[in-house]
Design an enzyme around this catalytic site. Sequence first.
Site, mmCIF file in Angstrom:
data_model
loop_
_atom_site.group_PDB
_atom_site.id
_atom_site.type_symbol
_atom_site.label_atom_id
_atom_site.label_comp_id
_atom_site.label_asym_id
_atom_site.label_seq_id
_atom_site.Cartn_x
_atom_site.Cartn_y
_atom_site.Cartn_z
ATOM 1 N N GLY A 16 -3.207 -6.577 5.509
ATOM 2 C CA GLY A 16 -4.379 -5.861 6.102
ATOM 3 C C GLY A 16 -5.158 -6.567 7.053
ATOM 4 N N THR A 59 0.735 -1.153 -0.111
ATOM 5 C CA THR A 59 0.017 -0.068 0.002
ATOM 6 C C THR A 59 0.820 1.223 0.136
ATOM 7 O OG1 THR A 59 -1.759 -1.032 1.252
ATOM 8 C CG2 THR A 59 -1.703 1.279 1.387
#
Length: 317
Positions: A205, A151
């Site tokens: 995540g 990310t």
Amino acid sequence: MTWAAISTWRMSFDGLSEASVLLDKGINAGDAVEKLISIVENNEHYKSVGFGGLPNEEGIVQMDAGFMDGDTFAQGSVASIENVKNAISVARKLSENKTNSFLVGDGATKFAAKNGFEMTNMLTEKAKKEWQGRLSANHQEQLRAYDGHDTVGAVTLDQQGSMAAATSTSGLFMKKDGRIGDSPLSGSGFYADSQVGAAAATGLGEDIMKGCLSYEIVRKMAEGQSPQDACDQALFSFAKTLKDRYGSCDAISLIALNSKGEWGVATNVEFAFCVSDNEHEAKIMIAQQAAKDRTKIFPMTEKWLADYQKRTESTID
């Protein structure tokens, strides 16, 4: 006047450099962080963000993004959005809404189209070939996400003392249709409070969400901890707890700035990040886990950069 910016991974260097120019000119933190993220989204060489991002197991690029204004706590997010050039800009637009500020799937894509955001096919030929190769190699069985779930996250502090945090990702390669990680979730993937500081996360995540780590860093800074101590304690304390109670803890890296422009980073893998402020030019740094639950940070070497460029721009046979 003090300004500062920090962002995840080598891929954010060009974006951080441009954001630094804007911050030096007095541009606000929100505009700077959106510009930083959008530059990464637009570069097709980066396999985990925006145009060129690797698709899910059905060959569709689904993107997640989040934005938070540290002055007002306004936040906007999109998840599993498709065919939109800059997911971060849609997320920031949604932060203007008191309600309906987090949209997913078709709803997010329709909102983007209705509000004039650039729409395009986000699946590049390079990414398509890599997806096809993975399907062939695995005979469509036992598909595993790759380790490069990188990310782009960023935090900015402007000359007026305002802060913003933002993220963008195409998520895990070969993920399930509709899978969402921490990136668009305020408190997990990002959090900003201009009176204290801001943080952002990258990594797996599903593990980051279990600890709400970006909020935890800001909370620790509010109690008086430095950004570095807050990052180290948030990561390594939680990683130990997660291993004890869940059985494992995957890759996690965290970045933070406080309202004074001081920064911190923590990681349990080798992690590159970019940082700049009103007294220092944009630079790339490397972080690694060290002994006694601390993070070792040192400058990037030319060899490291050359190896990175080779990996990033490699072609697919």
